[in-house]
Design an enzyme around this catalytic site. Structure first.
Site, short mmCIF file in Angstrom:
data_model
loop_
_atom_site.label_atom_id
_atom_site.label_comp_id
_atom_site.label_asym_id
_atom_site.label_seq_id
_atom_site.Cartn_x
_atom_site.Cartn_y
_atom_site.Cartn_z
N GLY A 12 37.81 25.17 -82.09
CA GLY A 12 38.04 24.11 -83.08
C GLY A 12 36.91 23.10 -83.06
O GLY A 12 36.37 22.79 -82.01
N GLY A 117 35.76 25.31 -75.43
CA GLY A 117 36.83 25.03 -74.48
C GLY A 117 37.04 26.19 -73.52
O GLY A 117 36.16 27.04 -73.35
N ASP A 118 38.22 26.25 -72.93
CA ASP A 118 38.41 27.23 -71.85
C ASP A 118 38.39 28.68 -72.34
O ASP A 118 37.91 29.56 -71.63
CB ASP A 118 39.66 26.91 -71.02
N ILE A 141 38.77 18.40 -78.10
CA ILE A 141 39.43 17.10 -78.19
C ILE A 141 40.56 17.02 -77.18
O ILE A 141 40.99 15.95 -76.81
CB ILE A 141 39.98 16.82 -79.62
N ASP A 142 41.05 18.19 -76.71
CA ASP A 142 42.23 18.21 -75.83
C ASP A 142 41.93 17.72 -74.41
O ASP A 142 42.85 17.42 -73.66
CB ASP A 142 42.80 19.63 -75.75
N MET A 184 47.30 15.73 -81.52
CA MET A 184 46.98 17.07 -81.00
C MET A 184 46.84 17.03 -79.47
O MET A 184 47.15 16.03 -78.83
CB MET A 184 45.69 17.57 -81.64
N GLY A 185 46.35 18.11 -78.90
CA GLY A 185 46.18 18.16 -77.45
C GLY A 185 46.66 19.46 -76.84
O GLY A 185 46.55 19.69 -75.65
N ARG A 186 47.30 20.26 -77.67
CA ARG A 186 47.85 21.54 -77.25
C ARG A 186 48.79 21.38 -76.05
O ARG A 186 49.72 20.62 -76.14
CB ARG A 186 46.75 22.55 -76.97
N ARG A 292 39.57 15.56 -85.25
CA ARG A 292 38.44 16.45 -84.92
C ARG A 292 37.20 16.19 -85.75
O ARG A 292 36.09 16.47 -85.31
CB ARG A 292 38.87 17.90 -85.12
O1 F6P Z 1 42.19 22.87 -79.25
C1 F6P Z 1 41.88 21.96 -80.25
C2 F6P Z 1 42.98 21.88 -81.26
O2 F6P Z 1 42.61 20.92 -82.24
C3 F6P Z 1 44.36 21.57 -80.70
O3 F6P Z 1 44.51 20.22 -80.36
C4 F6P Z 1 45.25 22.09 -81.79
O4 F6P Z 1 46.49 22.49 -81.30
C5 F6P Z 1 44.49 23.30 -82.27
O5 F6P Z 1 43.14 23.12 -81.92
C6 F6P Z 1 44.59 23.58 -83.74
O6 F6P Z 1 43.92 24.78 -83.98
P1 F6P Z 1 43.54 25.36 -85.39
O7 F6P Z 1 42.19 24.82 -85.76
O8 F6P Z 1 43.49 26.82 -85.16
O9 F6P Z 1 44.60 24.93 -86.36
#
Ligand code: F6P
Length: 380
Positions: A12, A117-118, A141-142, A184-186, A292
């Site tokens: 993302g 990210g990871d 961002i998480d 957000m933050g997963r 983001r």
């Molecule tokens: O990992 C970054 C993030 O913005 C999370 O906070 C969120 O859950 C996810 O990506 C959203 O992903 P997508 O861009 O696939 O909707």
């Protein structure tokens, strides 16, 4: 000797992607190293789609420091080790990593910088095991990448959320409402917790502390007794009630090793319950992708520049297969194996999954202690 390098941005988007790219390119140029960028992350690596990156004479990597997004694109949920391919009208999953390895080798890239990210860093680690020189830069961002105190993009997301909370305060106060902000933050509560402190919230629910809604109700009642007819609640998208489940908006089919859950709905669930239990009107705002996009904060510009310059310096020193990190305030590097390798359940597969070894908020963290000290209700 490193002569030719490539960057890929994956996952993302965050504010700060371009600042990292610019710092890598500038450091490379100052050392007569050619720099390229794969378009759309690992997808570009698979298709061997790349461009030259330069900052001379207003070229593509010039003037991008304050720009959101990524000038070389990014791809989400692309695991080239388990990639969906259409065959005879059916989707089958294939390991296409050999194609990527071949692309890097045949065009003579001495190092691949993986900004992500990871999940991205797991793939990077897997490429390193196949003989590619990689250097990771922790993005999200998480703020949930292991082994680093902070990822680029996080500070901007917190600032956007804090600004939203300031705005919600005035509406809450005017209409005597409960204002809920879903951030957000997963599966980690960093954005929720830090923005709750920065934005003066009364209640914050994070995934690390399954919440009891009655704690929030008590907090709201206390405030009412003090003459405060409104309350501000921050809910992490990954927050869930004690004994309950995480709120999933939809499920994707991108194969294993990526997070197929699209989270959503945690905030409106909390707003509905609070309205029912307190009798006060409650409204939910989902901040979403506002966190983001757009220009990075000064903090993120500096952090991204430090990370980018450090990554290129590591490459020149021949220190590969590492992730640039900030540890106790100092710029450093740790082995990718330490960051993503010690979770044997998912082995060599990349993925920002619920099971992966992401960095979560710990109960002894200063943010948790500070929140509790000033009376922010954390739902326990
Ligand atoms: O990992 C970054 C993030 O913005 C999370 O906070 C969120 O859950 C996810 O990506 C959203 O992903 P997508 O861009 O696939 O909707």
């Amino acid at each position: 000797m490193v002569k030719k390098v490539a960057i890929l941005a994956n996952g993302g988007d965050v504010s700060g992607f371009n600042a990292v790219i610019r710092a890598i390119v500038k450091t490379a140029e100052n050392n007569n190293i050619e720099c390229y960028g794969f378009i759309d992350g690992y997808r570009g690596l698979l298709k061997n789609n790349y461009v030259r990156l330069c900052t001379n004479n207003s070229e593509n990597a010039s003037g991008i420091l304050p720009k959101g997004g990524s000038i070389i694109g990014s791809s989400t949920n692309a695991n080239v080790f388990h990639y969906p391919v259409e065959e005879n009208g059916q989707v089958v999953y294939k390991d296409l990593s050999d194609v990527c390895v071949e692309n890097v080798k045949k065009d003579g890239f001495d190092c691949l910088f993986t900004l992500g990210g990871d999940g991205t860093q797991k793939s990077a680690r897997d490429f390193s095991l196949r003989g590619i020189n990689v250097i990771g830069v922790p993005k999200t961002i998480d703020n949930d990448v292991a082994c680093t105190d902070i990822t680029f993009g996080y500070n901007t997301a917190v600032s956007v959320a804090a600004d939203a909370l300031d705005r919600l305060h005035t509406t809450g106060e005017t209409h005597h409402r409960i204002m809920v902000l879903e951030v957000m933050g997963r599966y980690a509560g960093w954005i929720a917790l830090e923005s709750a402190i920065a934005g003066g919230a009364d209640i914050a629910f994070i995934p690390e502390i399954p919440y009891d809604i009655n704690c929030a109700v008590r907090k709201i009642e206390e405030r009412r007794k003090m003459g405060k007819e409104f309350s501000i609640v921050v809910v992490a998208e990954g927050a869930f009630p004690k004994g309950g489940d995480i709120s999933v908006e939809s499920v994707r089919h991108n194969g294993t090793g990526v997070d197929n859950n699209k989270l959503g709905g945690a905030g409106s669930k909390v707003a509905k319950e609070l309205e029912k239990l307190t009798g006060l009107e409650a409204r939910c705002t989902v901040l979403g992708y506002m966190q983001r996009g757009g220009t990075p904060t000064a903090f993120d510009r500096v952090l991204s520049t430090k990370y980018g310059a450090k990554a290129m310096e590591l490459a020149m020193e021949g220190k590969f297969n590492v992730l640039t990190v900030i540890k106790d305030g100092k710029l450093d590097a740790v082995s990718l194996e330490d960051v993503v390798g010690n979770n044997k359940e998912i082995g060599a597969v990349s993925g920002n999954t619920k099971e992966s070894n992401i960095r979560k908020v710990t109960m002894d963290h200063d943010l948790v202690k500070t929140a509790r000290s000033i009376g922010i209700c954390l739902g326990d």
